[in-house]
Design a protein around this motif. Structure first.
Motif, PDB file in Angstrom:
ATOM      1  N   UNK A  16      35.169 112.991  33.022  1.00 36.28           N
ATOM      2  CA  UNK A  16      36.095 112.745  31.923  1.00 36.28           C
ATOM      3  C   UNK A  16      35.795 113.772  30.839  1.00 36.28           C
ATOM      4  N   UNK A  17      36.854 114.370  30.298  1.00 38.93           N
ATOM      5  CA  UNK A  17      36.646 115.432  29.316  1.00 38.93           C
ATOM      6  C   UNK A  17      37.746 115.430  28.262  1.00 38.93           C
ATOM      7  N   UNK A  18      37.460 116.153  27.189  1.00 40.23           N
ATOM      8  CA  UNK A  18      38.429 116.384  26.119  1.00 40.23           C
ATOM      9  C   UNK A  18      38.325 117.851  25.722  1.00 40.23           C
ATOM     10  N   UNK A  19      39.279 118.309  24.940  1.00 43.41           N
ATOM     11  CA  UNK A  19      39.221 119.675  24.422  1.00 43.41           C
ATOM     12  C   UNK A  19      38.494 119.655  23.075  1.00 43.41           C
ATOM     13  N   UNK A  20      38.018 120.796  22.620  1.00 43.39           N
ATOM     14  CA  UNK A  20      37.308 120.838  21.333  1.00 43.39           C
ATOM     15  C   UNK A  20      38.167 120.390  20.146  1.00 43.39           C
ATOM     16  N   UNK A  21      39.483 120.507  20.278  1.00 40.32           N
ATOM     17  CA  UNK A  21      40.378 120.145  19.176  1.00 40.32           C
ATOM     18  C   UNK A  21      40.777 118.673  19.154  1.00 40.32           C
ATOM     19  N   UNK A  41      33.100 118.296  26.740  1.00 38.23           N
ATOM     20  CA  UNK A  41      34.108 119.020  25.977  1.00 38.23           C
ATOM     21  C   UNK A  41      34.307 120.345  26.706  1.00 38.23           C
ATOM     22  N   UNK A  42      35.535 120.551  27.195  1.00 37.78           N
ATOM     23  CA  UNK A  42      35.842 121.735  27.981  1.00 37.78           C
ATOM     24  C   UNK A  42      36.789 122.656  27.225  1.00 37.78           C
ATOM     25  N   UNK A  43      36.541 123.974  27.345  1.00 33.12           N
ATOM     26  CA  UNK A  43      37.448 124.929  26.714  1.00 33.12           C
ATOM     27  C   UNK A  43      38.718 125.053  27.559  1.00 33.12           C
ATOM     28  N   UNK A  44      39.621 125.926  27.150  1.00 37.02           N
ATOM     29  CA  UNK A  44      40.918 126.051  27.824  1.00 37.02           C
ATOM     30  C   UNK A  44      40.797 126.535  29.275  1.00 37.02           C
ATOM     31  N   UNK A  45      39.667 127.143  29.627  1.00 37.57           N
ATOM     32  CA  UNK A  45      39.442 127.600  31.006  1.00 37.57           C
ATOM     33  C   UNK A  45      38.732 126.540  31.850  1.00 37.57           C
ATOM     34  N   UNK A  46      38.410 125.400  31.235  1.00 37.24           N
ATOM     35  CA  UNK A  46      37.726 124.333  31.954  1.00 37.24           C
ATOM     36  C   UNK A  46      36.217 124.471  31.977  1.00 37.24           C
ATOM     37  N   UNK A  47      35.678 125.338  31.135  1.00 34.47           N
ATOM     38  CA  UNK A  47      34.224 125.521  31.058  1.00 34.47           C
ATOM     39  C   UNK A  47      33.624 124.589  30.008  1.00 34.47           C
ATOM     40  N   UNK A  48      32.504 123.973  30.316  1.00 34.87           N
ATOM     41  CA  UNK A  48      31.852 123.078  29.351  1.00 34.87           C
ATOM     42  C   UNK A  48      31.333 123.848  28.135  1.00 34.87           C
ATOM     43  N   UNK A  49      31.714 123.378  26.948  1.00 31.42           N
ATOM     44  CA  UNK A  49      31.237 123.994  25.702  1.00 31.42           C
ATOM     45  C   UNK A  49      30.454 122.996  24.856  1.00 31.42           C
ATOM     46  N   UNK A  50      30.447 121.737  25.289  1.00 29.36           N
ATOM     47  CA  UNK A  50      29.723 120.715  24.548  1.00 29.36           C
ATOM     48  C   UNK A  50      29.855 119.369  25.226  1.00 29.36           C
ATOM     49  N   UNK A  51      29.200 118.407  24.611  1.00 27.25           N
ATOM     50  CA  UNK A  51      29.289 117.019  25.062  1.00 27.25           C
ATOM     51  C   UNK A  51      29.380 116.148  23.819  1.00 27.25           C
ATOM     52  N   UNK A  52      30.184 115.100  23.903  1.00 24.05           N
ATOM     53  CA  UNK A  52      30.343 114.162  22.791  1.00 24.05           C
ATOM     54  C   UNK A  52      29.909 112.798  23.283  1.00 24.05           C
ATOM     55  N   UNK A  53      28.998 112.177  22.533  1.00 23.74           N
ATOM     56  CA  UNK A  53      28.498 110.864  22.923  1.00 23.74           C
ATOM     57  C   UNK A  53      28.635 109.876  21.771  1.00 23.74           C
ATOM     58  N   UNK A  54      28.405 108.623  22.108  1.00 25.91           N
ATOM     59  CA  UNK A  54      28.410 107.591  21.069  1.00 25.91           C
ATOM     60  C   UNK A  54      27.364 107.906  20.006  1.00 25.91           C
ATOM     61  N   UNK A  55      26.263 108.494  20.419  1.00 24.16           N
ATOM     62  CA  UNK A  55      25.206 108.883  19.481  1.00 24.16           C
ATOM     63  C   UNK A  55      25.716 109.928  18.489  1.00 24.16           C
ATOM     64  N   UNK A  56      26.494 110.897  18.984  1.00 29.28           N
ATOM     65  CA  UNK A  56      27.082 111.903  18.090  1.00 29.28           C
ATOM     66  C   UNK A  56      27.976 111.228  17.054  1.00 29.28           C
ATOM     67  N   UNK A  57      28.761 110.270  17.517  1.00 32.12           N
ATOM     68  CA  UNK A  57      29.645 109.561  16.599  1.00 32.12           C
ATOM     69  C   UNK A  57      28.846 108.853  15.517  1.00 32.12           C
ATOM     70  N   UNK A  58      27.839 108.114  15.922  1.00 28.25           N
ATOM     71  CA  UNK A  58      27.046 107.351  14.950  1.00 28.25           C
ATOM     72  C   UNK A  58      26.348 108.255  13.941  1.00 28.25           C
ATOM     73  N   UNK A  59      25.817 109.354  14.401  1.00 28.08           N
ATOM     74  CA  UNK A  59      25.027 110.219  13.526  1.00 28.08           C
ATOM     75  C   UNK A  59      25.837 111.257  12.763  1.00 28.08           C
TER      76      UNK A  59
END
Length: 143
Positions: A16-21, A41-59
């Motif tokens: 499961x993924x989302x775009x940076x925007x 988090x995948x860029x427009x070419x489908x390459x991973x550029x990050x990950x977003x977690x519940x921890x990121x949201x909380x902090x």
């Protein structure tokens, strides 16, 4: 010894993924709908550029007074990604997750994203392997 490939065969390789925007709010909806703790988090070419977690949201959102509807994932995602290969064993993954203090590992093969595993997947695989070993030892002792 079980490998990452074994885990992916059992759980599947859906990522499961989302775009940076994507907004944090929409990303949280994905987490809730899919009952997962993180998305890549995948860029427009489908390459991973990050990950977003519940921890990121909380902090990064709640504690910093940002709003989830006005904040893009790119602003708060974790960009330091650690990848594993399908042929790596689960013990190695567990050590890596413990050492790096991370809960999710994207799986790459020949430069292509082929899945993601979580600490829960790894622990389940290790326990299953240990239970099998115990059963084999019990059978050996009693026969």
């Amino acid at each position: 010894m079980k490998t990452v490939r074994d885990i992916l065969k059992q759980k599947g390789n859906t990522v499961w993924s989302v775009s940076p925007d994507t907004t944090v709010y929409d990303t949280l909806k994905v987490l809730a709908e899919k009952d997962i703790g993180a998305v890549l988090v995948l860029d427009e070419r489908g390459h991973p550029v990050g990950i977003f977690s519940e921890r990121d949201y909380a902090r990064q959102v709640v504690l910093k007074g940002k709003t989830s509807k006005d904040t893009a994932v790119r602003e708060i995602m974790t960009t330091r990604l650690v990848f594993v290969r399908p042929d790596q064993d689960v013990e190695e993954c567990m050590a890596l997750m413990t050492d790096k203090r991370i809960r999710h590992l994207p799986v790459m093969e020949e430069g292509k994203l082929v899945g993601i595993i979580s600490i829960g997947d790894v622990v389940k695989a290790v326990i299953s392997e240990k239970e099998f070993l115990i059963e084999q030892l019990e059978n050996y002792i009693t026969s």
